[in-house]
Scaffold this active site. Structure first.
Site, short mmCIF file in Angstrom:
data_model
loop_
_atom_site.label_atom_id
_atom_site.label_comp_id
_atom_site.label_asym_id
_atom_site.label_seq_id
_atom_site.Cartn_x
_atom_site.Cartn_y
_atom_site.Cartn_z
N GLU A 96 0.82 -1.21 0.00
CA GLU A 96 0.00 0.00 0.00
C GLU A 96 0.86 1.27 0.00
O GLU A 96 1.74 1.45 0.85
CB GLU A 96 -0.93 0.01 1.22
CG GLU A 96 -1.69 1.28 1.45
CD GLU A 96 -2.63 1.63 0.31
OE1 GLU A 96 -2.71 2.82 -0.03
OE2 GLU A 96 -3.27 0.72 -0.24
N THR A 138 -6.35 2.51 -5.46
CA THR A 138 -6.04 1.11 -5.19
C THR A 138 -6.88 0.18 -6.05
O THR A 138 -6.37 -0.84 -6.55
CB THR A 138 -6.28 0.80 -3.70
OG1 THR A 138 -5.35 1.56 -2.91
CG2 THR A 138 -6.09 -0.68 -3.41
N HIS A 142 -0.62 3.39 4.92
CA HIS A 142 -1.60 4.25 4.27
C HIS A 142 -1.57 5.62 4.94
O HIS A 142 -1.45 5.73 6.16
CB HIS A 142 -3.01 3.64 4.39
CG HIS A 142 -4.01 4.24 3.45
ND1 HIS A 142 -4.39 5.56 3.51
CD2 HIS A 142 -4.71 3.69 2.42
CE1 HIS A 142 -5.29 5.80 2.57
NE2 HIS A 142 -5.49 4.69 1.89
N ASP A 166 1.02 -0.04 -5.16
CA ASP A 166 -0.19 0.26 -5.93
C ASP A 166 -0.23 1.68 -6.47
O ASP A 166 -0.72 1.93 -7.57
CB ASP A 166 -1.44 -0.02 -5.09
CG ASP A 166 -1.54 0.84 -3.84
OD1 ASP A 166 -0.50 1.34 -3.37
OD2 ASP A 166 -2.66 1.01 -3.32
N HIS A 167 0.28 2.65 -5.70
CA HIS A 167 0.29 4.05 -6.17
C HIS A 167 1.21 4.86 -5.27
O HIS A 167 1.79 4.34 -4.31
CB HIS A 167 -1.13 4.66 -6.18
CG HIS A 167 -1.86 4.54 -4.87
ND1 HIS A 167 -1.54 5.29 -3.76
CD2 HIS A 167 -2.92 3.77 -4.50
CE1 HIS A 167 -2.35 4.99 -2.76
NE2 HIS A 167 -3.19 4.07 -3.18
#
Length: 736
Positions: free
Chosen positions: A280, A324, A441, A502-503
């Site tokens: 994440e 996501t 996150h 993911d990003h």
């Protein structure tokens, strides 16, 4: 002062005596406006009852959300029911009013029943789709009804009884001419105020469409269902216009851009289990990064440099607003997310996917599962995963999320990996399993007990940046513990582990704090520097491989599926995939971003400006030859995104059945905890000695004891509170 107090008391007393006093109720019910008011009040109270008793108060966390939750039933209900005030015939007026009340109560109650089983709200597709409704009906018949359920219907029963007993009579007197307009205007004012405040508190609420609970919390159940109905209709209209010829265009495009397999790597991991670890918000910049002389991610660094790993250092995320969920979609299907909103949320209820769980399951006999510490409805995953063909969806609904075990985003990573073991070890091998981590996150907060006391982070002036490296370090420790378990349990040697980010984690707004850490001048920070930050890790770790290396090929998340499938010896030539095998010698080095920007090993187009990637300089006046090259690349990027959008928005895959591929039967999947445990146990019993699960291979004994973690919450008792917030999947606010 005393005079004013007495006046207020008299006014309140008069109001109670003339309006609220029970002796006036029958009189009020015998007027058109009176019964209208009572119906509005009753339906509003029933909605709030459902919010509290069944929807867990929609997990509101601040005063604004509380006010919106209490306000949202009022405006919509007044607007809807005020339309009955324009009806002049008395029998028709009272009939429509009672029927409308009954219909709205029924919709509310159906959502209550549905929520109790699925922790989600009914969509229009759910109500219209036979299989889903049938499944929901079977579930509803198996659950216990609440002791307060009679309260949803008692007002209607009382009204009908009073009509039959002639305690309420039809009012012949019509309302004053403009009275209905005034009431309708009041309703619209309340509803508009509700929408305005909701949009201020959560921008792009309607365009982004995240978790349904989030929509209901801000807008109310009625507006949510209307909005969902409009979206369903618009999607249906777009898909009605689709033709097989349009799919043929897409298929021809895919065949034209297919990159051949690389024989050196094709089938390198054939027959092995696959575990995908979704890191994440993890960026490539953290790999090999040292802070105060200490590695941020020492274990991931060791995997990155291992001779058993093929790693890519020019691998970019390509997500859009779906963040996501877009990354997951690209990973599983090799198609892009939508230009606006999340494909999972907008189209996932009835989308046709040809995704890796189904492909590997049908081509190579893989079982499949996803593990995540957030709620099953987040990003609409409880519906999307069924259409993708995932057999098991082990979400936060399966785990103890109370006390300090969860952050506001879900179960902490160390606990997720550990608590997943009883499910992982019961999967039949080979399996395809995906882990979605959450602790790294934003805003990257971590309890002091979970922090490594020996790791000292940066002092950049930004808590976001400083905390980011702390949660990076925690994620690294979590993955290390999981790898140790894989080795101790015997899974490691027969498992290919795929790790990807993911990003981005640090946004452009914090670049000035990050620049010095990266050895850059914050005053000279450019769009190309921002683009460089969109690099995320992509590592494929294959135990036993001796020729691992770091590949400098430019690529992105769209390329993951064909790369993984080819390593497993599964040809992708028959499927519709917009990515290319990163290990193919024919792979293009053009990386397309969702906003139509692009980057290659030589040049980049960012916000309508061209860049020389090697010199980090803007190209203000490209030569005619170079401009032609740029135009060609841009045309290809535009075509690629347009083809993917057309495929997804019109659901064109329904026109295509690749050789050997069977359409996913959604109705076969039941993701409830009870059903999942029963299914996994039954498979082991039925297969007996032929069972290939780790549990069976270990003499029908659990391997959980082989998992070692230093998570301080691992043995905490269950409490009555949780920090998990089922909220907008892209909400970056800090809520403690």
């Amino acid at each position: 002062m005393e005079f004013m107090e007495n006046r207020v008391k008299k006014t309140l007393k008069r109001f109670y005596s003339n309006v609220l006093s029970p002796k006036n109720w029958i009189r009020q019910l015998n007027t058109r406006l009176g019964i209208f008011t009572w119906v509005i009040v009753a339906l509003t109270l029933k909605t709030i009852l459902a919010y509290g008793a069944d929807f867990e108060w929609l997990h509101v966390q601040d005063p604004i959300q509380v006010v919106l939750m209490l306000l949202n039933p009022v405006g919509f209900t007044i607007v809807l029911f005020s339309l009955t005030l324009f009806i002049k015939p008395k029998q028709l007026y009272y009939g429509v009013l009672i029927v409308l009340d009954a219909v709205m109560t029924l919709l509310l109650y159906l959502n209550v029943i549905y929520f109790r089983e699925f922790s989600d709200f009914m969509s229009v597709n759910t109500m219209l789709g036979y299989n889903t409704v049938n499944q929901g009906g079977k579930a509803a018949g198996a659950i216990a009804f609440g002791i307060h359920d009679f309260l949803f219907w008692i007002d209607i029963v009382i009204l009908i009884a009073l009509f039959l007993a002639r305690k309420i009579r039809f009012d012949n007197e019509l309302l004053p001419r403009f009275k209905p307009f005034k009431i309708l205007t009041i309703g619209f004012f309340i509803l508009t105020t509700n929408l305005l405040v909701a949009d201020i508190d959560r921008p792009q609420l309607l365009t982004r469409q995240f978790d349904r609970e989030y929509m209901v919390k801000y807008l109310g159940l009625g507006p949510f269902m209307i909005y969902d109905g409009i979206n369903t209709y618009q999607t249906g209209q777009v898909r009605k216009s689709a033709t097989p010829e349009e799919f043929t265009q897409v298929k021809n495009y895919i065949q034209k851009h297919y990159a051949n397999i690389n024989p050196e790597f094709y089938g390198k991991a054939k027959g092995k289990n696959v575990i995908v670890i979704h890191l994440e918000s993890f960026q490539q910049m953290s790999i090999d990064r040292k802070i105060n002389g200490q590695e941020v991610t020492p274990f991931l660094n060791s995997i990155y440099h291992s001779k058993s790993t093929i790693a890519f250092d020019n691998f970019f995320h390509e997500v859009g607003q779906g963040k996501t969920s877009d990354a997951e979609n690209m990973l599983e299907t090799s198609t892009f997310g939508l230009p606006q909103g999340s494909l999972f949320s907008k189209l996932g209820n009835d989308q046709t996917f040809q995704a890796m769980p189904s492909i590997l399951g049908q081509r190579a006999g893989y079982s499949s599962a996803v593990f995540h510490g957030n709620l099953g409805t987040f990003w609409n995953r409880n519906n999307v995963y069924k259409h993708m063909g995932y057999q098991n969806w082990v979400s936060g609904d399966y785990f103890d999320l109370t006390g300090q075990k969860a952050t506001t985003w879900g179960l902490k990573d160390k606990l997720l990996f550990k608590e997943s073991v009883p499910y992982l070890e019961n999967l039949q091998q080979p399996f395809y399993a995906k882990y979605l981590t959450v602790t790294n996150h934003t805003p990257y907060t971590l309890d002091r007990e979970d922090r490594d006391p020996n790791f000292v982070t940066t002092n950049s002036g930004s808590k976001i940046v400083d905390n980011y490296f702390v949660t990076n370090h925690y994620l690294d420790q979590s993955v290390k513990e999981f790898f140790n378990y894989l080795k101790a349990s015997g899974l490691y040697d027969n498992t290919m582990v795929v790790l990807y980010g993911d990003h981005y984690g640090i946004s452009n707004t914090d670049a000035k704090y990050l620049a010095p850490i990266l050895g850059k001048d914050e005053s000279a920070w450019s769009d190309l520097d921002n683009a460089d930050l969109q690099r995320v890790p992509f590592m494929v770790h294959i135990p036993g491989m001796k020729k691992g290396y770091i590949d400098h090929q430019y690529g992105g998340e769209i390329d993951v599926a064909p790369t993984v499938e080819h390593l497993l010896g599964v040809s992708t030539q028959r499927y519709i995939q917009f990515g290319q095998d990163l290990l193919s010698k024919q792979h293009s080095d053009v990386v397309a971003f969702r906003n139509k920007d692009w980057i290659t090993s030589d040049y980049a187009s960012l916000s309508d400006r061209y860049w020389d990637v090697k010199t980090n300089e803007i190209i203000t006046k490209p030569s005619p030859k170079l401009q032609k090259t740029f135009d060609h690349i841009q045309s290809n990027v535009n075509e690629k995104l347009a083809m993917s959008d057309n495929l997804n928005q019109k659901n064109l895959l329904r026109f295509y059945k690749p050789k050997g591929f069977k359409e996913v039967e959604v109705s076969q999947f039941d993701y409830s905890k009870r059903a999942t445990i029963s299914r996994l146990k039954k498979q082991n019993v039925v297969l007996g000695k032929t069972s290939t699960s780790l549990f069976a291979k270990n003499g029908n004994q659990s391997t959980l004891s082989k998992y070692v973690t230093d998570a301080p919450e691992a043995n905490d008792e269950k409490t009555d509170s949780t920090r998990l917030l089922p909220r907008n999947a892209d909400d970056w606010s800090q809520i403690e």
